[in-house]
Scaffold this active site. Sequence first.
Site, PDB file in Angstrom:
ATOM      1  N   ARG A  46       1.169  21.343  -6.305  1.00  6.83           N
ATOM      2  CA  ARG A  46       2.299  20.226  -7.486  1.00  6.83           C
ATOM      3  C   ARG A  46       3.205  19.807  -6.127  1.00  6.83           C
ATOM      4  O   ARG A  46       3.061  18.465  -5.946  1.00  6.83           O
ATOM      5  CB  ARG A  46       2.566  20.973  -8.736  1.00  6.83           C
ATOM      6  CG  ARG A  46       3.728  19.100  -9.186  1.00  6.83           C
ATOM      7  CD  ARG A  46       3.085  19.527 -10.664  1.00  6.83           C
ATOM      8  NE  ARG A  46       3.527  20.700 -11.137  1.00  6.83           N
ATOM      9  CZ  ARG A  46       4.422  21.764 -10.886  1.00  6.83           C
ATOM     10  NH1 ARG A  46       5.539  20.498 -10.264  1.00  6.83           N
ATOM     11  NH2 ARG A  46       4.387  23.178 -11.438  1.00  6.83           N
ATOM     12  N   TYR A  98      -4.215  -6.771 -14.998  1.00  6.41           N
ATOM     13  CA  TYR A  98      -5.067  -5.350 -15.080  1.00  6.41           C
ATOM     14  C   TYR A  98      -5.241  -5.134 -16.488  1.00  6.41           C
ATOM     15  O   TYR A  98      -3.537  -3.691 -16.861  1.00  6.41           O
ATOM     16  CB  TYR A  98      -5.259  -4.108 -13.719  1.00  6.41           C
ATOM     17  CG  TYR A  98      -5.770  -2.795 -14.287  1.00  6.41           C
ATOM     18  CD1 TYR A  98      -7.322  -2.822 -14.225  1.00  6.41           C
ATOM     19  CD2 TYR A  98      -5.831  -1.952 -14.536  1.00  6.41           C
ATOM     20  CE1 TYR A  98      -7.926  -2.652 -13.824  1.00  6.41           C
ATOM     21  CE2 TYR A  98      -6.342  -0.359 -14.920  1.00  6.41           C
ATOM     22  CZ  TYR A  98      -7.920  -0.615 -14.448  1.00  6.41           C
ATOM     23  OH  TYR A  98      -8.755  -0.061 -14.504  1.00  6.41           O
ATOM     24  N   ASP A 170       2.319  -4.330  -7.668  1.00  5.73           N
ATOM     25  CA  ASP A 170       0.401  -4.096  -7.431  1.00  5.73           C
ATOM     26  C   ASP A 170      -0.368  -4.639  -6.029  1.00  5.73           C
ATOM     27  O   ASP A 170      -0.050  -6.039  -6.501  1.00  5.73           O
ATOM     28  CB  ASP A 170      -0.272  -3.746  -8.402  1.00  5.73           C
ATOM     29  CG  ASP A 170      -1.752  -3.366  -9.206  1.00  5.73           C
ATOM     30  OD1 ASP A 170      -1.900  -3.187  -7.788  1.00  5.73           O
ATOM     31  OD2 ASP A 170      -1.722  -3.106  -9.999  1.00  5.73           O
TER      32      ASP A 170
END
Length: 380
Positions: A46, A98, A170
């Site tokens: 992780r 989005y 983005d």
Amino acid sequence: MKFNTKTIHGGQSPDKAYGSVMPPIYQTSTYAQTTPGGHKGYEYSRTHNPTRDALEKSFASIENGHYGLAFGSGLAAIDAVVKLLQPGDEVVSTNDLYGGTYRLFTKVFEKFQIKFQFIGMENADQIEQHITPKTKLIWVETPTNPMLSIIDIKAVSAIAKKHGILLAVDNTFATPYLQQPLDLGADIVMHSATKYLGGHSDVVMGALAVKDKGLADQLYFIQNASGAVCGPQDSFLVLRGVKTLHVRMQRHCENGRVVATFLQQHPKVEKVYWPGLVTHPNHEIAVDQMNDFGGMLSFTTKGNNYEETIKVVERLKVFTLAESLGGVESLAGHPASMTHASIPKEVRVKTGVLDSLIRLSVGIEDADDLMADLKQALES
Ligand SMILES: *Cc1c(COP(=O)(O)O)cnc(C)c1O
């Protein structure tokens, strides 16, 4: 190193174990230690995984950042950025956004007392009136989805810097082949790597890249603490995708131009939204901040008829009717009934999402076949 070399070599070196040129898929959760804490830089996947590390270095390299981070999806990457904030903080965001980002902001983070404002940013001067002492983040998506408006990243960055606010962009639609937000003054660049970076519609993944070490440390902490990481197999696939990003993007742009020009001349088409057209309202900004104009475009058909538009997208054969974008294959979508169906009609129509709007992700097939397909769908 120039961009077309960075996609292939950026941050990469042959694997230390056997010199394998491609990064091995380290399909492991844990790593042997010789004595407690005696490890080779990897303890638990992780936190770190060598395959993911190779990909994260590649992300940093292609975005001209110093640090890259990979996540299990684009939304997981956005989630990590918002977790930099505290209850009471405010975010000013692009309005033509989005849908999943809008849902994450309003349905998840508003519960934690983070306040979001959604505004048109085509005119950067309008941003300042929405900034308060509590504003900590400006969120920009450009080109916007699905109207393909262009926001001037440099102008927004000047405002963010003046007020000491983080700016995140983005960059999913443009990719670093077309624009490099960190060089234009953004602090964080974000990707749905599911789209162009992966490029083959076979992985869901998210990415961040930053220049600042302090910001990177905070984001790495959140990445490990919240745990929305991606696996080694997916890391390998996206790393492979990035190696051809520049060649794919070149063809996406060429085909985008051919299709946009074809549609603009078609008698059944009302309006075409593609930033490369001189008729596009933000064309000048696009010329300034982008190297080319990409393969995403939207158009409306004459008459603005809902049923007729659905028939057009159903008749397409080379274009697949599907959500998502950025793969080698061409896709078509009908925002009013698909991605934007949950938005009330009055609201979506205000931003330009008419019943007759069709969004195309123009792939890298032969442009003649794409034009022929659109022609038969529009004319039969
Ligand atoms: C798809 C997409 C996202 C979300 O990414 P996922 O990988 O689907 O989580 C965010 N922003 C844009 C512009 C997208 O197209």
